[in-house]
Design a protein around this motif. Structure first.
Motif, PDB file in Angstrom:
ATOM      1  N   ASP A   1      70.013  51.925   8.427  1.00  0.00           N
ATOM      2  CA  ASP A   1      68.540  52.178   8.840  1.00  0.00           C
ATOM      3  C   ASP A   1      68.074  51.379  10.053  1.00  0.00           C
ATOM      4  O   ASP A   1      68.187  50.166   9.989  1.00  0.00           O
ATOM      5  CB  ASP A   1      67.623  51.594   7.597  1.00  0.00           C
ATOM      6  N   LEU A   2      67.891  52.002  11.103  1.00  0.00           N
ATOM      7  CA  LEU A   2      67.731  51.510  12.581  1.00  0.00           C
ATOM      8  C   LEU A   2      66.323  52.158  13.252  1.00  0.00           C
ATOM      9  O   LEU A   2      65.893  53.158  12.812  1.00  0.00           O
ATOM     10  CB  LEU A   2      68.856  52.056  13.398  1.00  0.00           C
TER      11      LEU A   2
ATOM     12  N   SER B   1      69.179  48.190  19.626  1.00  0.00           N
ATOM     13  CA  SER B   1      69.118  48.782  20.956  1.00  0.00           C
ATOM     14  C   SER B   1      69.462  50.408  20.663  1.00  0.00           C
ATOM     15  O   SER B   1      70.129  50.726  19.747  1.00  0.00           O
ATOM     16  CB  SER B   1      70.273  48.219  21.857  1.00  0.00           C
ATOM     17  N   PHE B   2      69.220  51.228  21.775  1.00  0.00           N
ATOM     18  CA  PHE B   2      69.793  52.605  21.521  1.00  0.00           C
ATOM     19  C   PHE B   2      71.247  52.876  21.498  1.00  0.00           C
ATOM     20  O   PHE B   2      71.801  53.890  20.864  1.00  0.00           O
ATOM     21  CB  PHE B   2      69.175  53.432  22.753  1.00  0.00           C
ATOM     22  N   GLU B   3      71.909  51.831  22.342  1.00  0.00           N
ATOM     23  CA  GLU B   3      73.385  51.867  22.070  1.00  0.00           C
ATOM     24  C   GLU B   3      73.831  51.739  20.675  1.00  0.00           C
ATOM     25  O   GLU B   3      75.003  52.394  20.327  1.00  0.00           O
ATOM     26  CB  GLU B   3      73.699  50.472  22.951  1.00  0.00           C
ATOM     27  N   LYS B   4      73.101  51.006  19.828  1.00  0.00           N
ATOM     28  CA  LYS B   4      73.568  50.811  18.414  1.00  0.00           C
ATOM     29  C   LYS B   4      73.186  52.200  17.603  1.00  0.00           C
ATOM     30  O   LYS B   4      74.148  52.534  16.828  1.00  0.00           O
ATOM     31  CB  LYS B   4      72.683  49.794  17.720  1.00  0.00           C
ATOM     32  N   PHE B   5      72.134  52.801  18.024  1.00  0.00           N
ATOM     33  CA  PHE B   5      71.832  54.287  17.526  1.00  0.00           C
ATOM     34  C   PHE B   5      72.928  55.111  17.886  1.00  0.00           C
ATOM     35  O   PHE B   5      73.606  55.981  17.072  1.00  0.00           O
ATOM     36  CB  PHE B   5      70.614  54.608  18.334  1.00  0.00           C
ATOM     37  N   LEU B   6      73.555  55.217  19.199  1.00  0.00           N
ATOM     38  CA  LEU B   6      74.724  55.791  19.582  1.00  0.00           C
ATOM     39  C   LEU B   6      75.926  55.733  18.983  1.00  0.00           C
ATOM     40  O   LEU B   6      76.743  56.616  18.407  1.00  0.00           O
ATOM     41  CB  LEU B   6      74.696  56.071  21.181  1.00  0.00           C
ATOM     42  N   SER B   7      76.045  54.474  18.486  1.00  0.00           N
ATOM     43  CA  SER B   7      77.219  54.046  18.228  1.00  0.00           C
ATOM     44  C   SER B   7      77.421  54.304  16.371  1.00  0.00           C
ATOM     45  O   SER B   7      78.346  54.917  15.939  1.00  0.00           O
ATOM     46  CB  SER B   7      77.580  52.606  18.397  1.00  0.00           C
ATOM     47  N   THR B   8      76.379  54.234  15.812  1.00  0.00           N
ATOM     48  CA  THR B   8      76.289  54.742  14.496  1.00  0.00           C
ATOM     49  C   THR B   8      76.200  56.238  14.483  1.00  0.00           C
ATOM     50  O   THR B   8      77.077  56.704  13.471  1.00  0.00           O
ATOM     51  CB  THR B   8      74.917  54.164  13.776  1.00  0.00           C
TER      52      THR B   8
ATOM     53  N   GLN C   1      67.268  56.510  30.022  1.00  0.00           N
ATOM     54  CA  GLN C   1      67.248  55.374  28.960  1.00  0.00           C
ATOM     55  C   GLN C   1      66.144  54.425  29.211  1.00  0.00           C
ATOM     56  O   GLN C   1      66.533  53.274  28.867  1.00  0.00           O
ATOM     57  CB  GLN C   1      68.648  54.842  28.946  1.00  0.00           C
ATOM     58  N   SER C   2      64.983  54.780  29.590  1.00  0.00           N
ATOM     59  CA  SER C   2      63.808  53.775  29.747  1.00  0.00           C
ATOM     60  C   SER C   2      63.364  53.469  28.293  1.00  0.00           C
ATOM     61  O   SER C   2      63.862  54.348  27.455  1.00  0.00           O
ATOM     62  CB  SER C   2      62.818  54.340  30.545  1.00  0.00           C
ATOM     63  N   ALA C   3      62.568  52.374  28.105  1.00  0.00           N
ATOM     64  CA  ALA C   3      62.163  52.230  26.960  1.00  0.00           C
ATOM     65  C   ALA C   3      61.423  53.328  26.166  1.00  0.00           C
ATOM     66  O   ALA C   3      60.431  53.785  26.576  1.00  0.00           O
ATOM     67  CB  ALA C   3      61.193  50.940  26.913  1.00  0.00           C
ATOM     68  N   PHE C   4      61.615  53.393  24.897  1.00  0.00           N
ATOM     69  CA  PHE C   4      60.794  54.543  24.202  1.00  0.00           C
ATOM     70  C   PHE C   4      61.265  54.259  22.740  1.00  0.00           C
ATOM     71  O   PHE C   4      62.206  53.387  22.383  1.00  0.00           O
ATOM     72  CB  PHE C   4      61.465  56.055  24.503  1.00  0.00           C
ATOM     73  N   ARG C   5      60.265  54.777  21.720  1.00  0.00           N
ATOM     74  CA  ARG C   5      60.428  54.712  20.417  1.00  0.00           C
ATOM     75  C   ARG C   5      61.191  55.647  19.725  1.00  0.00           C
ATOM     76  O   ARG C   5      61.037  56.606  20.113  1.00  0.00           O
ATOM     77  CB  ARG C   5      59.191  54.444  19.592  1.00  0.00           C
ATOM     78  N   TRP C   6      62.366  55.032  18.762  1.00  0.00           N
ATOM     79  CA  TRP C   6      63.117  56.207  18.062  1.00  0.00           C
ATOM     80  C   TRP C   6      63.089  55.633  16.870  1.00  0.00           C
ATOM     81  O   TRP C   6      63.046  54.305  16.680  1.00  0.00           O
ATOM     82  CB  TRP C   6      64.428  56.242  18.815  1.00  0.00           C
ATOM     83  N   SER C   7      63.724  56.053  15.711  1.00  0.00           N
ATOM     84  CA  SER C   7      64.185  55.807  14.592  1.00  0.00           C
ATOM     85  C   SER C   7      65.387  56.526  13.949  1.00  0.00           C
ATOM     86  O   SER C   7      65.488  57.816  14.510  1.00  0.00           O
ATOM     87  CB  SER C   7      63.266  55.790  13.463  1.00  0.00           C
ATOM     88  N   GLY C   8      66.153  55.833  13.285  1.00  0.00           N
ATOM     89  CA  GLY C   8      67.180  56.715  12.652  1.00  0.00           C
ATOM     90  C   GLY C   8      68.004  56.205  11.508  1.00  0.00           C
ATOM     91  O   GLY C   8      67.967  54.894  11.399  1.00  0.00           O
ATOM     92  N   THR C   9      67.864  56.943  10.529  1.00  0.00           N
ATOM     93  CA  THR C   9      68.553  56.466   9.187  1.00  0.00           C
ATOM     94  C   THR C   9      69.935  57.190   9.009  1.00  0.00           C
ATOM     95  O   THR C   9      69.573  58.492   8.750  1.00  0.00           O
ATOM     96  CB  THR C   9      67.791  56.648   8.260  1.00  0.00           C
TER      97      THR C   9
ATOM     98  N   GLU D   1      68.548  60.993   9.329  1.00  0.00           N
ATOM     99  CA  GLU D   1      67.147  61.554   9.668  1.00  0.00           C
ATOM    100  C   GLU D   1      66.775  60.725  11.009  1.00  0.00           C
ATOM    101  O   GLU D   1      66.641  59.415  10.574  1.00  0.00           O
ATOM    102  CB  GLU D   1      66.026  61.314   8.370  1.00  0.00           C
ATOM    103  N   VAL D   2      66.342  61.407  12.016  1.00  0.00           N
ATOM    104  CA  VAL D   2      66.103  60.700  13.172  1.00  0.00           C
ATOM    105  C   VAL D   2      64.664  61.181  13.821  1.00  0.00           C
ATOM    106  O   VAL D   2      64.286  62.360  13.416  1.00  0.00           O
ATOM    107  CB  VAL D   2      67.162  60.782  14.298  1.00  0.00           C
ATOM    108  N   GLY D   3      64.226  60.250  14.537  1.00  0.00           N
ATOM    109  CA  GLY D   3      62.937  60.829  15.340  1.00  0.00           C
ATOM    110  C   GLY D   3      62.881  59.871  16.730  1.00  0.00           C
ATOM    111  O   GLY D   3      63.549  58.785  16.660  1.00  0.00           O
ATOM    112  N   SER D   4      62.338  60.619  17.657  1.00  0.00           N
ATOM    113  CA  SER D   4      62.242  60.055  19.064  1.00  0.00           C
ATOM    114  C   SER D   4      60.909  60.646  19.663  1.00  0.00           C
ATOM    115  O   SER D   4      60.429  61.638  19.385  1.00  0.00           O
ATOM    116  CB  SER D   4      63.347  60.616  19.814  1.00  0.00           C
TER     117      SER D   4
END
Length: 325
Positions: free
Chosen positions: A4-5, A11-18, A34-42, A53-56
């Motif tokens: 759950d990220l 970081s978004f790099e962690k999101f991409l790696s997962t 890749q400017s700062a923005f909110r995102w989530s990913g499970t 499940e992701v959102g951005s």
């Protein structure tokens, strides 16, 4: 695997790696850098399929430089999804699901004012082929031409949404999460998609429902009786006698006036009653019930009383009394 990220602590790099662990054949391109923005990913993976499940806040595009045969489902929760499939663009929102059943999907774009979100399930081809073969013997996924846009307003669509939500709940809850329960949910979703939504073999379903012979139903019954202490599924029973699940269900309704699973419960209850009635039985009621496939004691007791008009404890008491005499 379960991760759950969110942009609050990763970081978004962690999101991409997962993401790339679950979908190594895909690549995400951000539409605005890749400017700062909110995102989530499970993210989760279990036996037979992956789920995320992701959102951005910003739009992005998922490209597929590696073409591979797969079956994926995308269910938007916010925003829109644009998929380029066979040189045409499919656009869906939360009223539809996107079925990716062909290797020539070039890209999927996710967009939405104020953000977008979606759930994706991607199934292992071994599970897809096993489920497909249970209904359409000898057919490959590439041959069925499954419609890429699955409407969620009808009964099949509502069921698909509920099963997807059940997978999400199971993945998040450590008490519910297990390979067995998730695998059964995954098979249920695949069967629903293959049997409940349009594709070029839809008319074959109608023909297949009448091809179960009486001897095949007897063979299925013999298989059930020989294995009723095992956690049998419809797919295993149908596969053991060489017919589709639909044919199995139709044959039981035609020749036994009952569903296959209801018949399996009946013979299991009979086995429990015979064992509890035996003066030689040394097992507890719970152990006998578990031995014959009943894991929920409340449901077991209710079914036993409905079948025999008495409680299992009374059957065991009379057997002990007879033994003492």
């Amino acid at each position: 695997m379960f991760t759950d990220l969110s942009s609050r602590n990763e970081s978004f790099e962690k999101f991409l790696s997962t993401f790339n662990q679950l979908a190594p054949h895909a690549r995400i391109d951000l539409d605005s850098g890749q400017s700062a923005f909110r995102w989530s990913g499970t993210f989760a993976a279990t036996s037979g399929f992956s789920w995320w499940e992701v959102g951005s806040e910003i739009d992005w595009t998922c490209r597929f430089p590696q073409q591979k045969e797969r079956l994926g489902l995308v269910l938007p929760s916010a925003g829109t999804v644009h998929a380029k499939i066979r040189n045409r663009t499919i656009v869906i929102d939360r009223d539809s699901a996107l079925a990716l059943s062909v290797p020539d999907v070039s890209s999927i774009s996710y967009a939405g004012r104020g953000g977008h979100g979606h759930v994706t399930l991607e199934f292992d081809m071994a599970l897809v082929q096993k489920t497909l073969s249970a209904s359409f013997e000898g057919v490959a996924l590439r041959n069925i031409e499954l419609s890429p846009q699955l409407g969620l307003a009808g009964p099949a669509g509502r069921m698909l949404r509920m099963l997807s939500e059940a997978v999400g709940s199971g993945m998040r809850d450590t008490l519910l999460r297990s390979d067995k329960s998730m695998a059964l949910l995954g098979e249920s979703i695949l069967r629903l998609v293959l049997l409940g939504f349009p594709h070029c073999l839809g008319d074959r379903l109608l023909r297949d429902t009448t091809n179960a012979a009486p001897h095949q139903i007897m063979d299925a019954i013999d298989f059930m009786r020989a294995n009723m202490h095992q956690p049998l599924t419809l797919s295993e029973i149908a596969g053991a006698v060489g017919i589709s699940i639909r044919s199995l269900q139709y044959g039981f309704r035609r020749y036994r006036s009952v569903t296959p699973l209801a018949y399996l419960r009946e013979i299991r209850i009979e086995a429990v009653q015979a064992e509890l009635s035996s003066p030689l039985n040394a097992l507890s009621i719970k152990d006998v019930a578990l031995k014959w496939g009943f894991t929920h004691m409340g449901h077991f007791a209710a079914r036993y009383r409905a079948a025999y008009g008495t409680a299992p404890s009374e059957t065991a008491r009379l057997a002990r009394a007879g033994s003492a005499r």
